[in-house]
Enzyme design. Structure first.
Site, PDB file in Angstrom:
ATOM      1  N   ASP A 241       0.879  -1.171   0.000  1.00 56.59           N
ATOM      2  CA  ASP A 241       0.000   0.000   0.000  1.00 56.59           C
ATOM      3  C   ASP A 241       0.923   1.231   0.000  1.00 56.59           C
ATOM      4  O   ASP A 241       2.137   1.116   0.206  1.00 56.59           O
ATOM      5  CB  ASP A 241      -0.952  -0.014   1.205  1.00 56.59           C
ATOM      6  CG  ASP A 241      -2.155   0.901   0.964  1.00 56.59           C
ATOM      7  OD1 ASP A 241      -2.076   1.792   0.080  1.00 56.59           O
ATOM      8  OD2 ASP A 241      -3.180   0.755   1.658  1.00 56.59           O
ATOM      9  N   TRP A 242       0.355   2.379  -0.229  1.00 56.99           N
ATOM     10  CA  TRP A 242       1.161   3.595  -0.443  1.00 56.99           C
ATOM     11  C   TRP A 242       1.895   4.015   0.833  1.00 56.99           C
ATOM     12  O   TRP A 242       1.260   4.441   1.791  1.00 56.99           O
ATOM     13  CB  TRP A 242       0.263   4.691  -1.017  1.00 56.99           C
ATOM     14  CG  TRP A 242       0.287   4.710  -2.519  1.00 56.99           C
ATOM     15  CD1 TRP A 242       0.546   5.795  -3.311  1.00 56.99           C
ATOM     16  CD2 TRP A 242       0.082   3.609  -3.436  1.00 56.99           C
ATOM     17  NE1 TRP A 242       0.539   5.415  -4.643  1.00 56.99           N
ATOM     18  CE2 TRP A 242       0.265   4.098  -4.746  1.00 56.99           C
ATOM     19  CE3 TRP A 242      -0.184   2.248  -3.272  1.00 56.99           C
ATOM     20  CZ2 TRP A 242       0.161   3.284  -5.889  1.00 56.99           C
ATOM     21  CZ3 TRP A 242      -0.299   1.434  -4.404  1.00 56.99           C
ATOM     22  CH2 TRP A 242      -0.127   1.963  -5.688  1.00 56.99           C
TER      23      TRP A 242
END
Ligand code: BGC
Length: 767
Positions: free
Chosen positions: A305-306
């Site tokens: 995920d970011w």
């Protein structure tokens, strides 16, 4: 010398050699640490494991009772050929080129939310990774689809697939390689902010939505991303909490939709921000190498995920194949991969074979999707909404969007045939949620406000509306000149609302409840919901209207369950649950209110009588223990004998259905169940027969559980047989001791009905 002295001397020598070795090791490690520290803020922890390489994944091994791997990918042949193409490409690459494949270019360093660089000399175009599950984020000329939770509410497999295929067409036409959808975290708590992006509280239902979404998206050659693995069931403190999940709950509940996605051939899986059982998900060897790549035989690539990557070595060795968006923090200019990964490979802390595996996983997925040939170039720029070349990708997608939205409307109450609307002269349309956001539907970034009608939540799961048909517009255009519509769109103007309500034949009153992702705060809700009330005091508005009009219809646009004490008002004769329907909201609602579409949506979650009946709240502590264990959602209510207000699977129609003639045919672990449905009411419509399985006591399930559903359209009077198929996968449970899926011996009771609590037929089979 006596033997004791010889032994002593020998021991001293051994100790000296050991001391020397340890000293050397310490020096080497210290040197490495110093070299890392140069451009690496957080020192990587040492942990070297040998992860499973994609090439080592064996074909399904046959063990006694149904092994997980027997369900792995029916596309093994295709993967094999994609992997060999990828291997040959990777063999021509330098270490840096391979590392580039695994490292995003950095936040806002490319046109998409995530970008990997091209390698022109090898004709690799690089990858564009883009949100969202509801539409293509940060661009225009696209559609905003019904949310994940509405997709689940349709209980309609064809529409789930059609929606995804249509959405996938848009991703392809815009030149997105990797679509960051579907989101499949379970609705563990009604308070969790991102529930609406997902598909509800039941892993089987979420799994069906996930699988069909993956297939529909990937049909277009776009790589789908199953997210967020795992234990990301709330937003609050998502970067630091640890979800403690039992082995059995992990297998039967939280991992189930990911398993379905892997079987559907998903190309990518996104690991989540949080820790699972004490270790960050993106460096969790047990989770990624053990469960995803090992047990499920996942052959695609795992992306973070970011900014969810927390390290170099534990991540690379723990199974993370790609770090996104690449930099440690947005714009920090460094990366846990990039140069750090190159060094780690050069120093032997990450094996060459592991780096090859990372690159092969990404490239074989790219080949699998057919993106090496004629794939559209990215033709938008997330950071500049007025690009040089504008490609409108909407096509005729509004039709599917309207169909899905109408099919997702759940009719919770309909007394005295209040609906569909008929024989009326004056209709009141009351509440801000019936109208428009004065600034336009996109006036708040990432939809981070609740003004006008609510058609999608907020955060990364959104997109820019091309338009948004409000309920007022949809109803007005459908009504034409048939009757007069009187609006009162101010939530707080109780006097006028009461005046309008007292003058009309039917009063529609609108209310909503919003939520989203933690990076936006809306009306004091930091992503997660701080309460389950309707927003803007609309409970008072509802009461004001209902006090003066005995034909009050409440329409709710909500992200999930709300506190529904207001529903006890005797004048509320109908309740319409419209969820988050996307751009065609008002038209789809009008379809149902006027009876052009007979409602057939079903609740993908439980609505409790009192908020205190829900087992799980938002946890402020960093240790989130999933103590309800298997008793998630309706399993909690069923096992504790708590009556909900509206149960899982519930939803009414303008007609009625009978269930008769149930039969069963069993061959080994394969069970075929047939039931006949008849539309015994006066209008055409669709029923959703649901199959709940009660396991023998050895399986120790908290309640009967969903193992099948169909959407069956029947003309008035029509009769038809529906078939459900159970197999070893659907009748097994995860046995912690043997670490296997096991089919227990005993009686299985098949419950067939219109919801978990509305069982119409039962039949038993024995194993
Ligand atoms: C979200 C992901 C999303 C990513 C990229 C993160 O904040 O959790 O679901 O895909 O951002 O926008």
């Amino acid at each position: 010398m006596d033997s004791a002295r010889i032994n002593h001397k020998h021991n001293v020598q051994v100790l000296a050699i050991m001391a020397q070795t340890v000293a050397l090791l310490v020096i080497t490690v210290l040197r490495l640490c110093v070299s890392y520290a140069e451009d690496h803020t957080a020192l990587p922890r040492q942990r070297i494991k040998s992860p499973l390489a994609v090439s080592e994944i064996a074909s399904p091994a046959a063990t006694a009772l149904p092994p997980v791997s027997s369900y792995v990918l029916n596309t093994n042949g295709q993967w094999d050929s994609a992997i060999s193409k990828a291997r040959s490409l990777v063999s021509k690459m330098s270490i840096e080129e391979k590392v580039n494949i695994t490292t995003g270019m950095g936040w806002q360093e490319g046109r998409c939310l995530g970008n990997t660089p091209p390698i022109p000399r090898l004709n690799f175009t690089g990858l564009c990774l883009q949100d969202s599950p509801a539409g293509i984020r940060f661009t225009k000329g696209i559609s905003v689809f019904p949310s994940g939770i509405n997709t689940a509410a349709t209980f309609d497999k064809k529409l789930m697939y059609d929606r995804a295929k249509t959405l996938g067409e848009e991703f392809r036409a815009k030149g997105v390689n990797v679509a960051l959808t579907p989101m499949m975290n379970l609705m563990r708590s009604p308070y969790a902010g991102r529930n609406w992006e997902g598909a509800g509280e039941d892993p089987y239902l979420v799994g069906v939505v996930a699988s069909l979404t993956v297939k529909g998206i990937q049909k277009n050659g776009v790589i789908a991303t199953a997210k967020h693995f795992a234990g990301n069931e709330q937003e609050t403190n998502r970067n630091s909490y640890s979800s403690y999940i039992s082995d059995r709950a992990m297998h039967e509940l939280y991992m189930w939709p990911f398993r379905e996605s892997v079987e559907a051939g998903v190309g990518s899986i996104m690991c989540s921000y949080n820790k699972v059982n004490g270790t960050y998900a993106c460096e969790n060897d047990k989770l990624i190498n053990g469960l995803l790549k090992g047990e499920l035989g996942f052959r695609g690539f795992v992306q973070s995920d970011w900014s969810a990557t927390m390290s170099t070595l534990p991540s690379a060795n723990g199974g993370l194949d790609m770090t996104m968006p690449g930099d440690i923090q947005f714009h920090s200019g460094d990366s846990y991969y990039g140069k750090n990964l190159t060094k780690a490979v050069v120093n032997g802390l990450v094996k060459d074979s592991r780096l090859n595996d990372m690159a092969v996983r990404v490239l074989s997925t790219w080949y699998m999707a057919g993106q090496d040939k004629d794939y559209p170039e990215t033709n938008f720029d997330s950071w500049d909404l007025v690009p040089e070349k504008f490609v409108d990708v909407q096509g005729t997608h509004a039709q599917v969007i309207r169909q899905v939205a109408a099919a997702s409307v759940i009719l919770l109450r309909n007394e005295q045939k209040t609906l569909p609307l008929q024989n009326i002269k004056r209709l009141g349309v009351i509440g801000d949620d019936a109208g428009a956001n004065a600034g336009g539907p996109n006036s708040c970034e990432d939809r981070g406000c609740d003004r006008g009608t609510l058609a999608i939540g907020w955060g990364s799961g959104t997109a820019e509306f091309p338009y948004l048909v409000t309920p007022f517009d949809g109803i007005s255009s459908r009504a034409g000149k048939q009757f007069k519509i009187i609006p009162s769109l101010d939530d707080y103007d109780y006097d006028y609302a009461a005046k309008v309500a007292s003058e009309v034949d039917v009063a529609l009153v609108f209310a909503n409840a919003d939520s989203g992702e933690e990076f936006v705060t809306v009306e004091e809700n930091v992503g997660d919901r701080s309460h389950l009330q309707l927003w803007h005091n609309t409970e008072k508005l509802i009461k004001t209207v209902a006090d003066v009009n005995p034909r009050t219809v409440v329409v709710v646009h909500a992200v999930g369950p709300v506190d529904m004490e207001w529903a006890n008002h005797p004048n509320i004769s109908a309740i319409v649950w419209a969820g988050l329907p996307g751009q065609e909201s008002g038209n789809a609602l009008a379809d149902v209110l006027f009876g052009d579409v007979n409602p057939s949506g079903r609740l993908p979650y439980t609505i409790a009588k009192a908020t205190s009946d829900y087992p799980v709240r938002i946890e402020k502590s960093k240790d989130i223990k999933y103590t309800e264990d298997l008793r998630l959602g309706y399993r909690w209510f069923e096992s504790g004998h708590v009556d909900p207000m509206f149960e899982f699977g519930y939803g009414l129609s303008y007609t009625q259905f009978n269930y008769t003639d149930v039969t069963i045919d069993k061959k080994g672990y394969n069970v075929e169940v047939n039931v006949t449905l008849q539309n015994v009411g006066g209008v055409d419509g669709a029923e959703v027969p649901q199959l709940y399985l009660e396991f023998p006591s050895e399986a120790d399930q908290p309640s009967k559980i969903l193992r099948g559903f169909e959407k069956v359209f029947l003309k008035a009077g029509q009769k038809q047989t529906t078939t459900f198929n159970l197999d070893s996968k659907l009748i097994s449970y995860w046995n912690v001791e043997s670490q296997k899926w096991v089919v227990s011996k005993g009686d299985y009771i098949v419950h067939l009905g219109a919801s978990i609590r509305d069982i119409r037929q039962k039949i038993t089979f024995t194993i």
